[in-house]
Motif scaffolding. Structure first.
Motif, mmCIF file in Angstrom:
data_model
loop_
_atom_site.group_PDB
_atom_site.id
_atom_site.type_symbol
_atom_site.label_atom_id
_atom_site.label_comp_id
_atom_site.label_asym_id
_atom_site.label_seq_id
_atom_site.Cartn_x
_atom_site.Cartn_y
_atom_site.Cartn_z
ATOM 1 N N SER A 72 79.879 38.012 47.313
ATOM 2 C CA SER A 72 80.870 37.128 47.806
ATOM 3 C C SER A 72 80.472 36.293 48.930
ATOM 4 O O SER A 72 80.770 35.130 49.091
ATOM 5 N N GLN A 73 79.394 36.894 49.554
ATOM 6 C CA GLN A 73 78.745 35.974 50.721
ATOM 7 C C GLN A 73 78.106 34.526 50.065
ATOM 8 O O GLN A 73 78.228 33.625 50.565
ATOM 9 N N SER A 74 77.613 34.755 48.868
ATOM 10 C CA SER A 74 77.014 33.598 48.382
ATOM 11 C C SER A 74 77.891 32.816 47.611
ATOM 12 O O SER A 74 77.861 31.644 47.772
ATOM 13 N N HIS A 75 79.011 33.367 46.991
ATOM 14 C CA HIS A 75 79.877 32.778 46.161
ATOM 15 C C HIS A 75 80.892 32.030 47.090
ATOM 16 O O HIS A 75 81.115 30.827 46.857
ATOM 17 N N GLU A 76 81.087 32.277 48.303
ATOM 18 C CA GLU A 76 81.945 31.660 49.136
ATOM 19 C C GLU A 76 81.118 30.605 50.033
ATOM 20 O O GLU A 76 82.014 29.561 50.157
ATOM 21 N N TYR A 77 80.014 31.031 50.071
ATOM 22 C CA TYR A 77 79.402 29.862 50.733
ATOM 23 C C TYR A 77 79.189 28.655 49.658
ATOM 24 O O TYR A 77 79.302 27.357 50.141
ATOM 25 N N ALA A 78 78.899 29.010 48.450
ATOM 26 C CA ALA A 78 78.486 27.720 47.578
ATOM 27 C C ALA A 78 80.009 27.103 47.529
ATOM 28 O O ALA A 78 79.897 25.844 47.185
ATOM 29 N N ALA A 79 81.282 27.619 47.292
ATOM 30 C CA ALA A 79 82.347 26.933 47.291
ATOM 31 C C ALA A 79 82.531 26.059 48.503
ATOM 32 O O ALA A 79 83.183 24.825 48.234
ATOM 33 N N ALA A 80 82.411 26.562 49.860
ATOM 34 C CA ALA A 80 82.498 25.896 51.014
ATOM 35 C C ALA A 80 81.490 24.521 51.089
ATOM 36 O O ALA A 80 81.973 23.504 51.591
ATOM 37 N N ALA A 81 80.270 25.038 50.614
ATOM 38 C CA ALA A 81 79.297 23.666 50.847
ATOM 39 C C ALA A 81 79.464 22.719 49.784
ATOM 40 O O ALA A 81 79.514 21.655 50.060
ATOM 41 N N CYS A 82 79.802 23.116 48.425
ATOM 42 C CA CYS A 82 80.123 21.875 47.622
ATOM 43 C C CYS A 82 81.477 21.197 48.186
ATOM 44 O O CYS A 82 81.581 19.956 47.922
ATOM 45 N N ALA A 83 82.351 21.826 48.602
ATOM 46 C CA ALA A 83 83.710 21.093 49.157
ATOM 47 C C ALA A 83 83.154 20.352 50.082
ATOM 48 O O ALA A 83 83.840 19.295 50.699
ATOM 49 N N ALA A 84 82.368 20.478 51.136
ATOM 50 C CA ALA A 84 81.861 19.792 52.164
ATOM 51 C C ALA A 84 80.607 18.586 51.679
ATOM 52 O O ALA A 84 80.302 17.831 52.540
ATOM 53 N N GLY A 85 80.327 18.442 50.327
ATOM 54 C CA GLY A 85 79.379 17.556 49.891
ATOM 55 C C GLY A 85 78.103 17.875 49.891
ATOM 56 O O GLY A 85 77.401 17.198 49.235
ATOM 57 N N ASP A 86 77.660 19.041 49.772
ATOM 58 C CA ASP A 86 76.336 19.450 49.896
ATOM 59 C C ASP A 86 76.127 19.738 48.209
ATOM 60 O O ASP A 86 77.012 20.026 47.704
ATOM 61 N N THR A 87 74.744 19.614 48.026
ATOM 62 C CA THR A 87 74.334 20.145 46.678
ATOM 63 C C THR A 87 73.956 21.498 46.796
ATOM 64 O O THR A 87 72.789 21.950 47.386
#
Length: 270
Positions: free
Chosen positions: A218-233
């Motif tokens: 979940s550490q990676s899954h939740e980071y991925a979701a937040a980063a994508c929402a912020a516009g990161d690749t």
């Protein structure tokens, strides 16, 4: 476990790495592995885990360093002061990681435009944090980077330190690193937690095993979701059958997933 690096290298076909000090403390050092031949190389900064605690060291990443050097990368396998020894924890551990990566700006065989950070577990936090230093306020530990990575790779990384503290990962390792819980020192969590520093503005690769019972995926899954929402690749490689340590085994599909993507992550130096 400490200081086993030379023994590991002597049992391989690789020439010894150069141990280089980037500071005055005995643990402010790194091992520089180079490919065969001459050149200016794309460079991987390797950062070991161990929940930032003393007792684990950079030899955990030596075999990955050998594999990367064989594939044509310079590798800077860094050590840093850890919790449980003088100067470790807040802010020393973060300052050491920052000083270590900035040091390679002066190494002529390193291509400064093709640097990728790769960290495992607690080292995953440091790898992504190093790529976020340009977002830190002036005067914060690690602010004013000389080196900005082209990409960052987290292998089963602890990317949300607040959640890590609440869940008591590593028997309270996040609070141990930062000297208190999120309610005690919130500004430290805001400075050190990769999830609090989005967006990074560079590609991030996350690799995590579904059988990881040390750092939950979940550490990676939740980071991925937040980063994508912020516009990161962001790319998340989710490996249902992998555990916490498979991702740092040089012959494991988890590690092969990383090296397959590294040419794109380091870029062409433009």
């Amino acid at each position: 476990m400490l200081n086993q690096h030379d023994g590991l290298e002597s049992r391989t076909r690789f020439p010894p790495a150069r141990q280089i000090a980037y500071g005055d403390h005995p643990d402010q050092v790194g091992n520089l592995h180079l490919p065969v031949g001459e050149g200016t190389w794309p460079t991987v900064v390797l950062i070991h885990g161990g929940f930032w605690k003393w007792g684990w060291d950079r030899t955990l990443m030596t075999l990955l360093a050998h594999d990367l050097a064989r594939r044509g990368y310079a590798v800077w396998n860094i050590e840093y002061r850890r919790v449980g020894q003088e100067g470790g924890g807040w802010p020393g551990t973060l300052e050491d990681a920052a000083a270590a990566i900035d040091y390679i700006a002066g190494i002529d065989v390193v291509d400064p435009n093709r640097i990728v950070t790769v960290g495992h577990s607690a080292g995953g936090q440091l790898a992504v944090w190093l790529a976020a230093r340009h977002r830190l306020p002036v005067g914060a530990p690690g602010s004013g980077p000389r080196v900005r990575p082209h990409a960052a790779v987290s292998l089963a990384g602890v990317l949300d330190l607040v959640r890590g503290a609440v869940e008591e990962l590593g028997s309270g390792a996040c609070a141990g690193l930062l000297g208190g819980g999120p309610d005690d020192v919130p500004e430290r969590y805001a400075t050190a937690s990769p999830s609090a520093l989005l967006p990074l503005g560079i590609p991030v690769l996350l690799v995590h095993g579904g059988r990881d019972d040390i750092v939950p995926s979940s550490q990676s899954h939740e980071y991925a979701a937040a980063a994508c929402a912020a516009g990161d690749t962001v790319e998340l490689v989710d490996l249902p059958c992998a555990d916490h340590f498979d991702v740092v085994e040089a012959d494991d599909p988890a590690w092969l997933a990383v090296v397959e993507r590294l040419p794109a992550l380091v870029g062409n130096g433009a």
